[in-house]
Scaffold this motif. Structure first.
Motif, PDB file in Angstrom:
ATOM      1  N   VAL A   1     140.405  95.871  12.175  1.00 51.68           N
ATOM      2  CA  VAL A   1     140.483  96.947  11.629  1.00 51.68           C
ATOM      3  C   VAL A   1     141.008  97.484  13.506  1.00 51.68           C
ATOM      4  O   VAL A   1     139.835  97.445  14.469  1.00 51.68           O
ATOM      5  CB  VAL A   1     139.584  97.759  10.728  1.00 51.68           C
ATOM      6  N   ARG A   2     141.017  98.949  13.399  1.00 52.72           N
ATOM      7  CA  ARG A   2     141.151  99.670  14.498  1.00 52.72           C
ATOM      8  C   ARG A   2     139.498 100.756  14.875  1.00 52.72           C
ATOM      9  O   ARG A   2     138.822 100.664  15.760  1.00 52.72           O
ATOM     10  CB  ARG A   2     142.208 100.386  15.456  1.00 52.72           C
ATOM     11  N   GLU A   3     139.432 101.270  13.717  1.00 49.92           N
ATOM     12  CA  GLU A   3     138.840 102.384  13.734  1.00 49.92           C
ATOM     13  C   GLU A   3     137.089 101.222  12.769  1.00 49.92           C
ATOM     14  O   GLU A   3     137.664 100.807  11.366  1.00 49.92           O
ATOM     15  CB  GLU A   3     138.854 103.031  13.408  1.00 49.92           C
TER      16      GLU A   3
ATOM     17  N   SER B   1     134.861  89.111   5.866  1.00 50.68           N
ATOM     18  CA  SER B   1     134.092  90.387   7.496  1.00 50.68           C
ATOM     19  C   SER B   1     135.506  91.061   8.008  1.00 50.68           C
ATOM     20  O   SER B   1     136.601  90.246   7.787  1.00 50.68           O
ATOM     21  CB  SER B   1     134.725  88.436   8.013  1.00 50.68           C
ATOM     22  N   VAL B   2     135.022  91.205   8.711  1.00 53.32           N
ATOM     23  CA  VAL B   2     136.202  92.646   8.932  1.00 53.32           C
ATOM     24  C   VAL B   2     135.886  92.682  11.093  1.00 53.32           C
ATOM     25  O   VAL B   2     134.367  93.124  10.961  1.00 53.32           O
ATOM     26  CB  VAL B   2     135.457  93.822   8.121  1.00 53.32           C
ATOM     27  N   VAL B   3     135.739  92.672  11.490  1.00 51.92           N
ATOM     28  CA  VAL B   3     136.313  92.745  13.011  1.00 51.92           C
ATOM     29  C   VAL B   3     136.842  93.996  13.549  1.00 51.92           C
ATOM     30  O   VAL B   3     137.957  94.474  13.134  1.00 51.92           O
ATOM     31  CB  VAL B   3     136.962  91.535  13.732  1.00 51.92           C
ATOM     32  N   VAL B   4     136.105  95.172  13.838  1.00 48.67           N
ATOM     33  CA  VAL B   4     136.297  96.028  14.164  1.00 48.67           C
ATOM     34  C   VAL B   4     136.956  96.427  15.781  1.00 48.67           C
ATOM     35  O   VAL B   4     135.798  95.955  17.410  1.00 48.67           O
ATOM     36  CB  VAL B   4     135.324  97.262  14.210  1.00 48.67           C
TER      37      VAL B   4
ATOM     38  N   HIS C   1     134.442  99.873   5.717  1.00 49.56           N
ATOM     39  CA  HIS C   1     134.546  99.934   4.968  1.00 49.56           C
ATOM     40  C   HIS C   1     135.530  99.715   3.434  1.00 49.56           C
ATOM     41  O   HIS C   1     134.854  99.060   2.303  1.00 49.56           O
ATOM     42  CB  HIS C   1     133.468 101.310   4.207  1.00 49.56           C
ATOM     43  N   LEU C   2     136.733 100.199   3.828  1.00 49.73           N
ATOM     44  CA  LEU C   2     137.875 100.503   2.765  1.00 49.73           C
ATOM     45  C   LEU C   2     137.984  98.731   2.327  1.00 49.73           C
ATOM     46  O   LEU C   2     138.585  98.303   1.463  1.00 49.73           O
ATOM     47  CB  LEU C   2     138.800 100.297   3.420  1.00 49.73           C
ATOM     48  N   VAL C   3     138.321  98.054   3.197  1.00 54.26           N
ATOM     49  CA  VAL C   3     138.397  96.543   3.977  1.00 54.26           C
ATOM     50  C   VAL C   3     137.931  95.818   2.840  1.00 54.26           C
ATOM     51  O   VAL C   3     138.431  95.160   2.230  1.00 54.26           O
ATOM     52  CB  VAL C   3     139.177  96.233   5.641  1.00 54.26           C
TER      53      VAL C   3
END
Length: 350
Positions: free
Chosen positions: A237-239, A253-256, A244-246
């Motif tokens: 995600v960018r932001e 795992s989420v990469v910003v 938390h939405l993803v």
């Protein structure tokens, strides 16, 4: 599902799924066949013109170079008007032993090219069916932009087989680039379950969600998680506010991307050398990179801080621990180590 229905579905998928080309592309193959046909025609012209005294023209004015081209063309194409014919025994023998095989070669080239073009779709359908029957535990990359392509670069540099990576995107140019690297591609939106099913998401081991928009990442993750409850989903995600939405959508795992880039920019203003080291670790081609490996038998019971490798963390029971955590001060047989490894660039081709 009945056989006719399955066959119809496969023919429909032939326009969606694209298997990587093997060997020469279709244009190159056609050009090669044209070259073979032109060579056969040239050899025939040379043979006829060289033995022109043994041929009879209805005009009784001899066989010129143009007549030799004419005779070679109508002979190889089996038209055979009969206005120029081999008259001498030598010319007839050469026609039997040389011109006839060249005629057969010429026809094989033309008919073979036509049949290949006509059967290309059928071959694609057969390859798609075989691939769908065999594909298991693969990686699906949804979105082949900058982030998706970089993720594929890293996997291939780590030794992943291109046949185990499937790219889903709606941009024909991106799909062409992915196909050129030997990857199976699926044309469609990652937000649609039909496209994800075509990519084999229900049987995938890992899913990389790398669209250009955060709202798209949420929807893609929701769809992918519904189809693949047990797969590992990594999303970008960018932001930060959308992390938390993803995660709620099912990402493991989420990469910003924007925040990570911002932190590197901030570090670079004071300590640019640190950024160079981080970039080196993230670039898998050469230098150093972060890798994972199992604990060796002779390392069990020892501390990860005392190993020859520079260990950054220990994965135990799917949970990551820092190298200085008391829980992992004594390594166990099923632990995995995150460490810094030396990467050697492949030698330049001579």
């Amino acid at each position: 599902m009945t056989a006719p229905r399955l066959e119809a579905d496969l023919h429909g998928l032939a326009g969606v799924i694209r298997m990587p080309e093997r060997g020469a592309g279709p244009v190159r193959a056609i050009l090669f066949r044209l070259l073979v046909a032109a060579t056969a025609l040239t050899v025939t012209v040379f043979v006829v013109y060289l033995g022109r005294d043994g041929y009879r023209d209805v005009n009784e004015d001899g066989v010129s170079l143009l007549d030799a081209f004419y005779y070679a063309t109508v002979s190889l194409s089996t038209t055979g008007y009969g206005d120029i014919t081999p008259a001498s025994d030598k010319a007839r023998l050469i026609n039997v032993l040389l011109v006839t095989p060249l005629r057969l070669l010429f026809l094989i080239v033309l008919v073979g090219t036509t049949l290949e073009l006509l059967t290309e779709r059928s071959r694609q359908v057969f390859r798609i069916k075989r691939w769908r029957d065999q594909v298991r535990d693969h990686v699906v990359v949804i979105g082949y932009g900058t982030k998706g392509a970089a993720a594929v670069d890293t996997m291939l540099s780590d030794g992943a087989d291109p046949a185990t990576i499937v790219v889903v995107d709606s941009d024909p140019e991106r799909l062409r680039l992915a196909g050129g690297r030997g990857l199976v591609t699926v044309s469609g939106s990652g937000t649609r379950s039909e496209a994800l099913r075509a990519a084999g998401v229900p049987r995938a081991a890992s899913i990389v969600v790398a669209p250009n928009r955060d709202d798209t990442a949420v929807l893609v993750t929701l769809t992918a998680r519904e189809l693949a409850p047990n797969a590992t989903i990594v999303a970008s995600v960018r932001e930060t506010e959308n992390v938390h939405l993803v995660r709620q959508s099912g990402a493991d795992s989420v990469v910003v991307s924007s925040e990570t880039a911002g932190r590197l920019l901030g570090i670079a203003t004071a300590t640019p050398a640190v950024v160079n080291v981080i970039e080196d670790l993230l670039t898998p081609d050469e230098g150093f990179s972060i890798a994972e490996r199992p604990v060796e038998p002779d390392e069990v019971g020892g501390s990860p801080r005392h190993l020859t490798d520079i260990v950054l963390g220990v994965v135990r029971a799917d949970e990551l621990h820092r190298v200085d955590a008391p829980l992992v001060d004594a390594l166990e047989p099923h632990d995995r180590l995150l460490y810094v490894k030396k990467v050697t660039a492949p030698p330049e081709p001579s």
